[in-house]
Design a protein around this motif. Structure first.
Motif, PDB file in Angstrom:
ATOM      1  N   ARG A 191      -2.852  10.470  52.072  1.00 15.31           N
ATOM      2  CA  ARG A 191      -3.734  10.443  53.243  1.00 15.31           C
ATOM      3  C   ARG A 191      -3.094   9.744  54.433  1.00 15.31           C
ATOM      4  NH1 ARG A 191      -7.824   8.263  49.582  1.00 15.31           N
ATOM      5  NH2 ARG A 191      -8.848   9.984  48.486  1.00 15.31           N
ATOM      6  N   THR A 192      -2.270   8.754  54.198  1.00 13.83           N
ATOM      7  CA  THR A 192      -1.635   8.057  55.320  1.00 13.83           C
ATOM      8  C   THR A 192      -0.711   8.975  56.102  1.00 13.83           C
ATOM      9  OG1 THR A 192       0.128   7.275  53.843  1.00 13.83           O
ATOM     10  CG2 THR A 192      -1.739   5.787  54.236  1.00 13.83           C
ATOM     11  N   ARG A 193      -0.287  10.074  55.497  1.00 13.49           N
ATOM     12  CA  ARG A 193       0.611  11.014  56.162  1.00 13.49           C
ATOM     13  C   ARG A 193      -0.123  12.188  56.776  1.00 13.49           C
ATOM     14  NH1 ARG A 193       2.766   7.984  52.692  1.00 13.49           N
ATOM     15  NH2 ARG A 193       4.964   7.396  52.699  1.00 13.49           N
ATOM     16  N   ARG A 194      -1.427  12.166  56.761  1.00 14.18           N
ATOM     17  CA  ARG A 194      -2.186  13.209  57.437  1.00 14.18           C
ATOM     18  C   ARG A 194      -2.126  13.003  58.953  1.00 14.18           C
ATOM     19  NH1 ARG A 194      -7.878  13.594  54.041  1.00 14.18           N
ATOM     20  NH2 ARG A 194      -7.028  14.431  52.082  1.00 14.18           N
ATOM     21  N   ALA A 195      -2.486  14.063  59.681  1.00  6.31           N
ATOM     22  CA  ALA A 195      -2.469  13.991  61.142  1.00  6.31           C
ATOM     23  C   ALA A 195      -3.407  12.907  61.649  1.00  6.31           C
ATOM     24  CB  ALA A 195      -2.878  15.343  61.734  1.00  6.31           C
ATOM     25  N   GLY A 196      -2.960  12.208  62.668  1.00  4.29           N
ATOM     26  CA  GLY A 196      -3.776  11.173  63.284  1.00  4.29           C
ATOM     27  C   GLY A 196      -3.516   9.773  62.774  1.00  4.29           C
TER      28      GLY A 196
END
Length: 211
Positions: A191-196
């Motif tokens: 999740r930390t590498r998702r957009a935003g």
């Protein structure tokens, strides 16, 4: 197929598919598909099918009012906030797992939760979780992109560091498939590498602070 139109009425010269209109009335010269209008009235030179632009008309995602070309790319605030909420859930869950394990696992005749090092890990997990919770709830109310970015950064940190600390409390057992801690850590990483997240949220906050 080529259909050279040399000598056609009006003195135009060119190819139908390419439609080169050299010598056409008005002195225009160009190609219909490429639509180069060199020599058009007013002396302008443009390409009709080239719709690329360095700026997005009518849209300025930067809260500081900077030009679009200089403003950081902004992800969908709703998607960013939902990811932050997921990270908050992970942070709360690993904190709960760590406290539960610290109260039941015994070493040297007493629960490991009695040791100061384990107490500090659990306390820090709780502080990060509650800080992220306040930020996520506030961003959900205001729906401001800057608040969402701040909530995302805090939630990412609470989830990832919390999962690592929970793994530390569990010891070697936390790496095994029979324990759910390793799943929470892997999901937090994804999740930390998702957009935003990460640099995107940091750039948005920096622009707002400098405005």
């Amino acid at each position: 197929m080529g259909r050279s139109s040399e000598g056609a009425p009006g003195g135009s010269s060119g190819t139908v598919l390419g439609r080169s209109s050299e010598g056409a009335p008005g002195g225009s010269s160009g190609t219909v598909l490429g639509r180069s209008s060199e020599g058009a009235p007013g002396g302008s030179s443009t390409t009709s099918l080239d719709r690329s632009s360095t700026t997005a008309p009518g849209r300025d995602p930067s809260p500081s009012g900077l030009p679009v070309a200089r403003a950081p790319r902004v992800a969908d605030p709703v998607a960013v906030l939902l990811t932050a909420a997921e990270q908050l859930g992970t942070a709360a869950r690993v904190c709960e797992l760590a406290v539960q394990h610290a109260g039941t696992r015994e070493q040297f005749g007493q629960p490991i939760g009695a040791f100061q090092a384990v107490k500090h890990l659990c306390a820090q997990m709780l502080v990060r979780t509650e800080t992220a919770r306040a930020a996520v709830y506030a961003a959900a109310v205001t729906a401001d992109p800057v608040d969402v970015a701040a909530a995302r950064l805090l939630a990412d940190e609470a989830a990832e560091r919390g999962a690592r600390d929970c793994l530390q409390v569990h010891g070697g057992m936390g790496f095994t498939w029979e324990c759910e801690v390793q799943l929470h850590l892997k999901r937090a990483w994804v999740r930390t590498r998702r957009a935003g997240g990460g640099a995107e949220s940091e750039e948005l906050l920096a622009v707002d602070l400098l405005a």
